[in-house]
Design an enzyme around this catalytic site. Structure first.
Site, short mmCIF file in Angstrom:
data_model
loop_
_atom_site.label_atom_id
_atom_site.label_comp_id
_atom_site.label_asym_id
_atom_site.label_seq_id
_atom_site.Cartn_x
_atom_site.Cartn_y
_atom_site.Cartn_z
N LEU A 32 38.81 39.89 50.76
CA LEU A 32 39.16 38.49 51.02
C LEU A 32 37.94 37.58 51.14
O LEU A 32 38.00 36.53 51.76
CB LEU A 32 40.06 38.36 52.27
CG LEU A 32 41.40 39.11 52.22
CD1 LEU A 32 42.20 38.86 53.51
CD2 LEU A 32 42.26 38.69 51.02
N PHE A 79 39.47 44.03 39.37
CA PHE A 79 39.12 42.60 39.32
C PHE A 79 38.05 42.25 40.36
O PHE A 79 37.45 41.17 40.25
CB PHE A 79 40.34 41.73 39.64
CG PHE A 79 41.46 41.83 38.64
CD1 PHE A 79 41.44 41.10 37.47
CD2 PHE A 79 42.55 42.66 38.88
CE1 PHE A 79 42.47 41.18 36.55
CE2 PHE A 79 43.60 42.74 37.98
CZ PHE A 79 43.56 42.01 36.81
N SER A 123 33.91 39.77 30.34
CA SER A 123 33.87 38.34 30.04
C SER A 123 33.26 38.10 28.68
O SER A 123 32.37 38.85 28.24
CB SER A 123 33.03 37.67 31.12
OG SER A 123 32.69 36.37 30.72
N TYR A 148 24.98 37.00 36.67
CA TYR A 148 26.41 37.27 36.57
C TYR A 148 26.72 37.92 35.22
O TYR A 148 27.35 38.99 35.16
CB TYR A 148 27.24 35.98 36.73
CG TYR A 148 28.68 36.19 36.31
CD1 TYR A 148 29.54 36.99 37.07
CD2 TYR A 148 29.18 35.64 35.13
CE1 TYR A 148 30.85 37.22 36.65
CE2 TYR A 148 30.48 35.86 34.71
CZ TYR A 148 31.31 36.66 35.48
OH TYR A 148 32.60 36.91 35.06
N LYS A 152 27.95 41.91 34.21
CA LYS A 152 29.14 42.30 33.44
C LYS A 152 28.71 43.21 32.29
O LYS A 152 29.37 44.22 32.01
CB LYS A 152 29.86 41.06 32.89
CG LYS A 152 30.61 40.30 33.95
CD LYS A 152 31.88 41.05 34.39
CE LYS A 152 32.47 40.48 35.65
NZ LYS A 152 33.51 41.28 36.26
P1 NAD Z 1 38.29 35.55 42.26
O1 NAD Z 1 37.01 35.27 42.97
O2 NAD Z 1 39.44 34.64 42.45
O3 NAD Z 1 38.79 37.03 42.57
C1 NAD Z 1 37.92 38.09 42.86
C2 NAD Z 1 38.51 38.82 44.06
O4 NAD Z 1 37.64 39.93 44.38
C3 NAD Z 1 38.59 37.94 45.31
O5 NAD Z 1 39.88 38.06 45.87
C4 NAD Z 1 37.52 38.52 46.24
O6 NAD Z 1 37.88 38.36 47.60
C5 NAD Z 1 37.48 39.96 45.79
N1 NAD Z 1 36.20 40.63 46.05
C6 NAD Z 1 34.96 40.18 45.75
N2 NAD Z 1 34.04 41.09 46.15
C7 NAD Z 1 34.72 42.14 46.66
C8 NAD Z 1 34.34 43.38 47.22
N3 NAD Z 1 33.04 43.72 47.33
N4 NAD Z 1 35.30 44.23 47.66
C9 NAD Z 1 36.61 43.88 47.55
N5 NAD Z 1 37.04 42.72 47.05
C10 NAD Z 1 36.10 41.86 46.60
O7 NAD Z 1 37.91 35.66 40.69
P2 NAD Z 1 38.86 35.78 39.42
O8 NAD Z 1 38.69 34.55 38.62
O9 NAD Z 1 40.19 36.23 39.81
O10 NAD Z 1 38.10 36.93 38.62
C11 NAD Z 1 38.51 38.29 38.66
C12 NAD Z 1 37.56 39.11 37.79
O11 NAD Z 1 37.56 38.57 36.46
C13 NAD Z 1 36.11 39.06 38.27
O12 NAD Z 1 35.55 40.34 38.10
C14 NAD Z 1 35.48 38.06 37.32
O13 NAD Z 1 34.10 38.30 37.14
C15 NAD Z 1 36.25 38.33 36.04
N6 NAD Z 1 36.24 37.17 35.12
C16 NAD Z 1 36.72 35.97 35.56
C17 NAD Z 1 36.70 34.88 34.70
C18 NAD Z 1 37.18 33.53 35.15
O14 NAD Z 1 36.90 32.54 34.49
N7 NAD Z 1 37.96 33.42 36.23
C19 NAD Z 1 36.19 35.01 33.39
C20 NAD Z 1 35.73 36.27 32.98
C21 NAD Z 1 35.76 37.34 33.86
#
Ligand code: NAD
Ligand code: UDP
Length: 350
Positions: A32, A79, A123, A148, A152
């Site tokens: 969270l 994720f 990504s 970042y 990835k």
């Molecule tokens: P987000 O920040 O909404 O969700 C990430 C979740 O991971 C959050 O709920 C956070 O609390 C949790 N988290 C972070 N570190 C943690 C840890 N050490 N242990 C447990 N939980 C942890 O981001 P999102 O947009 O939902 O992205 C999800 C994934 O998709 C990420 O890996 C992100 O890099 C990847 N991604 C996102 C996008 C985008 O544009 N949103 C694009 C490409 C890749």
């Protein structure tokens, strides 16, 4: 049961809902740090049934071992991670530790438990600045300009090496283009911490009066209207691609890479015009210099996902923006509780 790390976050919460609607049992592990427990409550409300939630860190090896020992997990959607490009430049170690070491800890726990099916959030940033559009999966990866993107790419290499070392692994590397939008209920959506980095969350916060105007980063790119072009994809389409990938990984071993995009690019100016149409009000904006590290354009060829997964994005730009707007206008402060001065007189009295 499917373990979903980061399942309280923006994309994870939509994926958990889709899994529950498909009849799967789900265990969410999320610390969270960038999300709210309320997202989980709303997912349960929308699905009409409960899930298992554990607040904890994906780097915590003893916790992971306990989870795999306690629940009948057959596959993982991973994720959990950090995603703010600018922050990653300031705090690179935190990004490598969470995004790379977190993935390693998870894979170690999976292997010890005999679970070898993994869907990983990658990504389009791993392609770097590509000379030709659209981008296919066989395009060589580039040199990401920030920690970042590097994290990835590093996690992808770790997973590829792992699958080469042990034929039991089935791993899907899903390269997302630009996820936007929200579930059509308006109950779950994107709720960034602090000042949003991404275009649509910023536009939404301007539209609800939390920010004065949008800064358009660059109107001198070599694109038809001078502004940057991206492949925006509805988050619900994106997570449906995850379920298709999970299904496919039952049949294939090794590492598979799939682009998740629509195959269409839209410029920042086109986004502003479409957004104004959806909200019915002008979006104040100002042209600023280019943002460091940005590329001019990027859109996918999603043909491989269509051929191999039978998946393609179905929602158009207007429905992405309308769903995002419904979420933001119903929840102007995201998942935060209303501040006392914003509470209605009835709420204050109660
Ligand atoms: P987000 O920040 O909404 O969700 C990430 C979740 O991971 C959050 O709920 C956070 O609390 C949790 N988290 C972070 N570190 C943690 C840890 N050490 N242990 C447990 N939980 C942890 O981001 P999102 O947009 O939902 O992205 C999800 C994934 O998709 C990420 O890996 C992100 O890099 C990847 N991604 C996102 C996008 C985008 O544009 N949103 C694009 C490409 C890749
Ligand atoms: N952008 C912008 N103003 C903002 C945020 C983004 O003009 O406040 C532009 C950015 O330059 C790019 C596009 O919008 O051309 C998408 O940016 P975003 O950060 O959402 O995605 P990414 O650049 O990571 O693909």
């Amino acid at each position: 049961m499917i373990l979903v790390t980061g399942g309280a976050g923006y994309i994870g919460s939509h994926a958990v809902l889709e899994l529950l609607l498909a009849g799967e049992e789900v265990l969410v592990l999320d610390n969270l740090c960038h999300s709210s427990r309320i997202a989980i409550d709303r997912v349960e409300q929308l699905a009409g049934r409960p899930l298992q939630f554990v607040k904890g860190d994906v780097r915590n090896r003893s916790l992971l071992a306990a989870l795999f020992a306690s629940y009948p997990i057959r596959a993982v959607m991973h994720f959990a991670g950090l995603k703010a490009v600018g922050e990653s430049v300031r705090e690179p170690l935190r990004y490598y530790e969470t995004n790379v070491s977190g993935s390693i800890a998870l894979c170690q726990a999976m292997a010890e438990a005999g679970v070898f099916r993994l869907v990983f959030s990658s990504s389009a940033t791993v392609y770097g600045e590509s000379p030709m559009m659209p981008i296919t999966e066989d395009r060589p990866t580039g040199v990401p300009t920030n920690p970042y993107g590097q994290s990835k790419l590093m996690a992808e290499s770790v997973l590829k090496g792992l699958a080469e070392s042990d034929p039991r692994w089935s791993i899907g590397l899903l390269r997302y283009f630009n996820p936007i939008g929200a579930h059509e209920s308006g109950l779950i959506g994107e709720d960034p911490n602090g000042v949003p980095n991404n275009l649509l969350p910023y536009m939404l916060q301007v539209a609800v009066g939390r920010r004065r105007q949008l800064n358009v980063y660059g109107a001198d790119y070599p694109t038809p209207d001078g502004t940057g072009i991206r492949d925006y994809i509805h988050v619900v389409d994106l997570v449906k691609g995850h379920l298709k990938a999970l299904e496919r990984l039952e049949a294939v071993r090794g590492v598979s890479v799939w682009n998740l995009g629509t195959g269409k690019g839209h410029s920042v100016r086109e986004m502003i015009t479409a957004f104004e149409e959806v909200t019915g009000r002008p979006l104040p904006h100002v042209i600023k210099p280019r943002r460091a590290g940005d590329i001019a354009q990027c859109w996918s060829d999603p043909g491989k996902a269509w051929q191999e997964l039978g998946w393609r994005a179905e929602r158009d730009l207007i429905s992405m923006l309308a769903d995002a707007w419904r979420w933001q206008s119903n929840n102007p402060r995201g998942y935060a509780e209303p501040t006392p001065e914003k509470k209605t007189p009835t709420a204050l009295a109660s």
